[in-house]
Design an enzyme around this catalytic site. Structure first.
Site, short mmCIF file in Angstrom:
data_model
loop_
_atom_site.label_atom_id
_atom_site.label_comp_id
_atom_site.label_asym_id
_atom_site.label_seq_id
_atom_site.Cartn_x
_atom_site.Cartn_y
_atom_site.Cartn_z
N LYS A 225 1.01 -1.39 -0.03
CA LYS A 225 -0.11 -0.07 0.02
C LYS A 225 0.85 1.27 0.03
O LYS A 225 0.44 2.48 0.59
CB LYS A 225 -1.08 0.13 1.05
N SER A 226 2.04 1.20 -0.79
CA SER A 226 2.94 2.24 -0.64
C SER A 226 3.02 2.76 -2.21
O SER A 226 3.82 3.49 -2.38
CB SER A 226 4.30 2.00 -0.19
N THR B 292 2.70 0.53 -5.04
CA THR B 292 3.04 -0.61 -5.98
C THR B 292 2.33 -0.67 -7.20
O THR B 292 3.17 -0.63 -8.24
CB THR B 292 2.74 -2.04 -5.22
N HIS C 126 7.36 -7.02 -2.55
CA HIS C 126 7.28 -6.38 -1.04
C HIS C 126 8.30 -7.11 -0.17
O HIS C 126 8.25 -6.96 1.08
CB HIS C 126 5.92 -6.80 -0.53
N SER D 64 -4.87 2.99 4.27
CA SER D 64 -5.16 2.28 2.77
C SER D 64 -5.33 0.86 3.20
O SER D 64 -6.19 -0.03 2.59
CB SER D 64 -3.99 2.64 2.05
N LYS E 2 -9.34 5.99 -3.80
CA LYS E 2 -9.73 7.48 -3.81
C LYS E 2 -8.63 8.12 -4.82
O LYS E 2 -7.61 7.30 -5.48
CB LYS E 2 -9.39 8.19 -2.61
#
Length: 290
Positions: free
Chosen positions: A46-47, A49, A101, A131, A251
């Site tokens: 959730k960074s 990717t 990851h 997130s 979003k």
């Protein structure tokens, strides 16, 4: 409701989703032979990717949109650790774009002896938490997150897939890779995507023109990716990801959504744990924990 044991595989102390990982795929990853011209986008989940899965192949192909319009992103820039890699790796054009990851210690020996490069994307951990909380609600292959407070404790304790955020960041910030690694933040990509793409292009010695930079930035906008079935995960079966609960691309890309979810107690608890975890490190975070 499925139990953690049913959903997750524990491998060398970390949890991985069984839906996309196996002991065989993780062994395959750790024995994988990386090439000198391979490029990996490394992120904690959730960074950014999926964003990098879009950007890297375009930078490496000089802005050619063919593959991003015809090949799903998980085959276009596959995860090093997932079962899918063995099925698609021989079809990847060179230079290959991969994502992972993995913390640094999990990387295969071939990575250490190769000249393969890494783009490491960092994101404010408070936004990662938010997130990830929503992603756990819609992804059937992940454990139900419970309340926000419960999930925060799991996140801080590392009782989620890929372990602690702090461990992941420390492993890569302390890796001695010299000019083989570029650190970039999700927030600077949000603020000025063309400038970020230029940094990545220069790092990879692609020398892209301003016209191509702008073309890639336009294609990698949130609106464009959300409309691209090759990139928005709409082709993923509903039993894996329920977009009725929360869209994968939830979003528009913003920074600071955590402010809509954290109260003062959450913030104090989060700051206390993260500060303690990073105590004594020789690098500083690009965001305030307040």
């Amino acid at each position: 409701m499925s139990s953690s044991e049913e959903l997750y595989l524990e491998y060398q102390g970390l949890l991985f989703p069984r839906e996309t990982h196996s002991a065989e795929s993780l062994k395959f990853a750790q024995e994988f032979t990386l090439k000198d011209d391979d490029v990996l986008a490394v992120t904690y989940p959730k960074s950014g990717t999926i964003w990098m899965q879009e950007i890297l192949p375009l930078v490496l192909s000089g802005g050619d949109l063919t593959r991003v319009q015809t090949v799903v992103n998980w085959d276009r820039a596959p995860w090093l650790e997932e079962t899918r890699l063995a099925q698609v790796v021989d079809k990847l054009p060179s230079p290959r774009a991969l994502v992972t990851h993995f913390p640094y210690s999990f990387m295969p020996p071939s990575f250490r002896t190769s000249k393969a490069k890494v783009v490491y994307v960092m994101r404010n951990p408070k936004d990662i938490l938010v997130s990830s909380y929503y992603f756990h609600q819609m992804a059937a292959f992940l454990e139900d997150p419970g309340t926000f407070e419960e999930f925060m404790e799991k996140f801080l304790d590392g009782r989620i897939v890929f372990g602690k955020w702090t461990d992941h960041v420390k492993s890569w910030r302390n890796a001695e890779l010299g000019d083989r690694i570029l650190f970039i933040t999700y927030e600077e990509m949000v603020q000025d995507l063309p400038a970020s793409i230029r940094r990545i292009s220069d790092f990879l010695h692609q020398n892209l023109s301003e016209e191509v930079i702008q073309k890639i930035a336009k294609h990698c906008s949130f609106q464009s990716m959300k409309a691209n079935t090759m990139s928005n995960f709409s082709l993923c079966p509903k039993e894996y990801m329920d977009n009725d609960k929360s869209h994968f691309l939830r979003k528009g890309r913003i920074a600071g959504d955590w402010k809509n979810h954290f109260n003062s107690d959450h913030l104090a608890r989060f700051k206390s744990v993260i500060t303690k975890e990073l105590e004594g490190e020789n690098f500083s975070l690009p965001w305030s924990l307040d």
